[in-house]
Design a protein around this motif. Structure first.
Motif, mmCIF file in Angstrom:
data_model
loop_
_atom_site.group_PDB
_atom_site.id
_atom_site.type_symbol
_atom_site.label_atom_id
_atom_site.label_comp_id
_atom_site.label_asym_id
_atom_site.label_seq_id
_atom_site.Cartn_x
_atom_site.Cartn_y
_atom_site.Cartn_z
ATOM 1 N N GLY A 154 0.809 -1.217 0.000
ATOM 2 C CA GLY A 154 0.000 0.000 0.000
ATOM 3 C C GLY A 154 0.840 1.264 0.000
ATOM 4 O O GLY A 154 0.531 2.227 -0.705
ATOM 5 N N ILE A 155 1.933 1.266 0.780
ATOM 6 C CA ILE A 155 2.815 2.437 0.808
ATOM 7 C C ILE A 155 3.441 2.648 -0.561
ATOM 8 O O ILE A 155 3.537 3.778 -1.056
ATOM 9 N N GLY A 156 3.875 1.558 -1.186
ATOM 10 C CA GLY A 156 4.480 1.679 -2.511
ATOM 11 C C GLY A 156 3.530 2.261 -3.535
ATOM 12 O O GLY A 156 3.912 3.115 -4.349
ATOM 13 N N VAL A 157 2.281 1.833 -3.520
ATOM 14 C CA VAL A 157 1.286 2.353 -4.461
ATOM 15 C C VAL A 157 1.031 3.835 -4.225
ATOM 16 O O VAL A 157 0.978 4.636 -5.166
ATOM 17 N N GLN A 158 0.894 4.225 -2.962
ATOM 18 C CA GLN A 158 0.557 5.616 -2.645
ATOM 19 C C GLN A 158 1.688 6.580 -2.991
ATOM 20 O O GLN A 158 1.451 7.641 -3.557
ATOM 21 N N ILE A 159 2.931 6.215 -2.670
ATOM 22 C CA ILE A 159 4.017 7.153 -2.957
ATOM 23 C C ILE A 159 4.320 7.201 -4.448
ATOM 24 O O ILE A 159 4.935 8.152 -4.928
ATOM 25 N N SER A 160 3.909 6.162 -5.182
ATOM 26 C CA SER A 160 4.105 6.189 -6.633
ATOM 27 C C SER A 160 3.131 7.139 -7.315
ATOM 28 O O SER A 160 3.375 7.584 -8.437
ATOM 29 N N LYS A 161 2.029 7.443 -6.655
ATOM 30 C CA LYS A 161 1.020 8.314 -7.253
ATOM 31 C C LYS A 161 1.367 9.793 -7.145
ATOM 32 O O LYS A 161 0.809 10.609 -7.862
ATOM 33 N N LEU B 136 9.755 13.354 -2.628
ATOM 34 C CA LEU B 136 8.989 12.739 -1.551
ATOM 35 C C LEU B 136 9.080 11.207 -1.568
ATOM 36 O O LEU B 136 9.377 10.605 -0.528
ATOM 37 N N PRO B 137 8.849 10.537 -2.720
ATOM 38 C CA PRO B 137 8.998 9.067 -2.717
ATOM 39 C C PRO B 137 10.409 8.615 -2.357
ATOM 40 O O PRO B 137 10.584 7.605 -1.673
ATOM 41 N N LEU B 138 11.411 9.374 -2.807
ATOM 42 C CA LEU B 138 12.789 9.005 -2.491
ATOM 43 C C LEU B 138 13.057 9.129 -0.995
ATOM 44 O O LEU B 138 13.714 8.267 -0.396
ATOM 45 N N LEU B 139 12.543 10.193 -0.387
ATOM 46 C CA LEU B 139 12.730 10.388 1.050
ATOM 47 C C LEU B 139 12.005 9.305 1.842
ATOM 48 O O LEU B 139 12.561 8.763 2.813
ATOM 49 N N VAL B 140 10.793 8.975 1.421
ATOM 50 C CA VAL B 140 10.027 7.924 2.106
ATOM 51 C C VAL B 140 10.742 6.588 1.997
ATOM 52 O O VAL B 140 10.838 5.832 2.965
ATOM 53 N N PHE C 229 13.933 6.063 1.620
ATOM 54 C CA PHE C 229 15.131 6.089 2.457
ATOM 55 C C PHE C 229 14.774 5.846 3.923
ATOM 56 O O PHE C 229 15.397 5.016 4.597
ATOM 57 N N VAL C 230 13.771 6.557 4.414
ATOM 58 C CA VAL C 230 13.375 6.417 5.821
ATOM 59 C C VAL C 230 12.871 5.003 6.105
ATOM 60 O O VAL C 230 13.232 4.392 7.123
ATOM 61 N N LEU C 231 12.047 4.462 5.205
ATOM 62 C CA LEU C 231 11.532 3.111 5.400
ATOM 63 C C LEU C 231 12.649 2.084 5.386
ATOM 64 O O LEU C 231 12.662 1.144 6.192
ATOM 65 N N GLY C 232 13.606 2.249 4.473
ATOM 66 C CA GLY C 232 14.728 1.320 4.421
ATOM 67 C C GLY C 232 15.526 1.322 5.708
ATOM 68 O O GLY C 232 15.918 0.261 6.211
ATOM 69 N N VAL C 233 15.752 2.514 6.270
ATOM 70 C CA VAL C 233 16.511 2.624 7.520
ATOM 71 C C VAL C 233 15.741 2.003 8.678
ATOM 72 O O VAL C 233 16.280 1.196 9.447
ATOM 73 N N VAL C 234 14.466 2.353 8.803
ATOM 74 C CA VAL C 234 13.668 1.890 9.945
ATOM 75 C C VAL C 234 13.473 0.379 9.915
ATOM 76 O O VAL C 234 13.629 -0.309 10.941
ATOM 77 N N ILE C 235 13.134 -0.165 8.739
ATOM 78 C CA ILE C 235 12.901 -1.601 8.635
ATOM 79 C C ILE C 235 14.182 -2.377 8.926
ATOM 80 O O ILE C 235 14.163 -3.429 9.575
ATOM 81 N N THR C 236 15.316 -1.873 8.470
ATOM 82 C CA THR C 236 16.582 -2.570 8.702
ATOM 83 C C THR C 236 16.966 -2.545 10.178
ATOM 84 O O THR C 236 17.487 -3.534 10.702
ATOM 85 N N ILE C 237 16.723 -1.441 10.849
ATOM 86 C CA ILE C 237 17.011 -1.371 12.289
ATOM 87 C C ILE C 237 16.191 -2.401 13.056
ATOM 88 O O ILE C 237 16.661 -2.987 14.039
ATOM 89 N N ALA C 238 14.971 -2.659 12.586
ATOM 90 C CA ALA C 238 14.103 -3.634 13.250
ATOM 91 C C ALA C 238 14.432 -5.071 12.897
ATOM 92 O O ALA C 238 13.855 -5.989 13.489
ATOM 93 N N GLU C 239 15.351 -5.291 11.955
ATOM 94 C CA GLU C 239 15.679 -6.647 11.514
ATOM 95 C C GLU C 239 16.394 -7.430 12.623
ATOM 96 O O GLU C 239 17.470 -7.028 13.074
ATOM 97 N N PRO C 240 15.816 -8.549 13.086
ATOM 98 C CA PRO C 240 16.452 -9.301 14.192
ATOM 99 C C PRO C 240 17.807 -9.902 13.813
ATOM 100 O O PRO C 240 18.691 -10.021 14.663
ATOM 101 N N LEU D 248 17.873 1.557 -1.420
ATOM 102 C CA LEU D 248 16.440 1.509 -1.729
ATOM 103 C C LEU D 248 16.047 2.735 -2.544
ATOM 104 O O LEU D 248 15.198 2.650 -3.445
ATOM 105 N N VAL D 249 16.679 3.865 -2.257
ATOM 106 C CA VAL D 249 16.484 5.068 -3.076
ATOM 107 C C VAL D 249 17.039 4.839 -4.484
ATOM 108 O O VAL D 249 16.418 5.220 -5.487
ATOM 109 N N VAL D 250 18.214 4.213 -4.572
ATOM 110 C CA VAL D 250 18.792 3.899 -5.883
ATOM 111 C C VAL D 250 17.843 3.003 -6.678
ATOM 112 O O VAL D 250 17.658 3.186 -7.892
ATOM 113 N N ALA D 251 17.233 2.030 -6.003
ATOM 114 C CA ALA D 251 16.289 1.140 -6.677
ATOM 115 C C ALA D 251 15.075 1.906 -7.184
ATOM 116 O O ALA D 251 14.565 1.638 -8.280
ATOM 117 N N GLN D 252 14.608 2.868 -6.386
ATOM 118 C CA GLN D 252 13.474 3.692 -6.813
ATOM 119 C C GLN D 252 13.845 4.544 -8.028
ATOM 120 O O GLN D 252 13.053 4.676 -8.973
#
Length: 216
Positions: free
Chosen positions: A71-78, A84-88, A90-101, A130-134
């Motif tokens: 859902g996040i991917g669809v919304q930021i693509s619109k 804005l999508p690049l910043l989102v 980047f932030v998501l990549g950082v936060v999700i990785t920090i939570a990685e056990p 992740l920004v590079v991928a975007q």
């Protein structure tokens, strides 16, 4: 009823993943490296808990993280804003990785590097790539550019200390853990979902592999 079927499916998947390695360790602990009965009992009990725990975890991922990432991917693509999508991302990549056990475990196993330093460096690397991928999706850059980044990584290994290489590649490996991979894949699918051209189905190809380069 639907959740019960999903739970049974996830338990079977975790059983197929855990049972082979459990059998191997059990055979080794009886033959080559004998263990006490108490230790073997604790190991088997832990394996049972691991099977059910992985089943519950993957069920939760399918029910929450994958739809959320999609859902996040669809919304930021619109959005028509480029940054804005690049910043989102980047932030998501950082936060999700920090939570990685898996990353937390790796940080504990490298005493020479402070835990938070390693975690933040890996997280920032994943966020950047992740920004590079975007950007690759936006500009329709071919997927085989992934080979270029890996070539750069292997070239850099020539100029760094030997003791640094194992930790670097392990840092890239832990970013393919049970939290990071489902979310990034779902995010990539969401980012490519609104594309109508023939390349939209392959836009998310290599996304996880590209993000795993960042920590290296």
């Amino acid at each position: 009823m639907r959740h019960n079927k999903l739970m049974q499916e996830k338990i079977r998947e975790s059983l197929a993943s855990v049972l082979p390695i459990t059998a191997i360790v059990l055979v080794i602990s009886i033959t080559i490296a004998p263990l006490t009965p108490g230790t073997i009992t604790l190991f088997l009990f832990g394996a049972i808990l691991l099977i059910f725990g992985m089943g519950l975890f993957t069920l939760g991922v399918d029910m929450s993280m994958i739809p959320m990432g999609d859902g996040i991917g669809v919304q930021i693509s619109k959005t028509r804003r480029v940054m804005l999508p690049l910043l989102v991302c980047f932030v998501l990549g950082v936060v999700i990785t920090i939570a990685e056990p898996d990353l937390q475990v790796l940080a504990e196993q490298l005493p020479t590097v402070p835990n938070m330093t390693l975690i933040l460096v890996v997280a920032l690397g994943v966020g950047f790539f992740l920004v590079v991928a975007q950007v690759r999706m936006i500009l329709n850059i071919p997927s085989y550019t992934l080979l270029l980044f890996y070539a750069i990584v292997f070239i850099l290994t020539i100029f760094v200390p030997d003791s640094f290489i194992p930790a670097a590649f392990d840092s890239g490996g832990v970013t393919t853990g049970p939290i990071t991979v489902p979310f990034i894949m779902a995010l990539g699918i969401g980012l490519a979902a609104i594309r109508s051209d023939k390349n939209s189905s392959s836009d998310s190809f290599g996304l996880v592999a590209l993000c795993s380069i960042g920590p290296i």
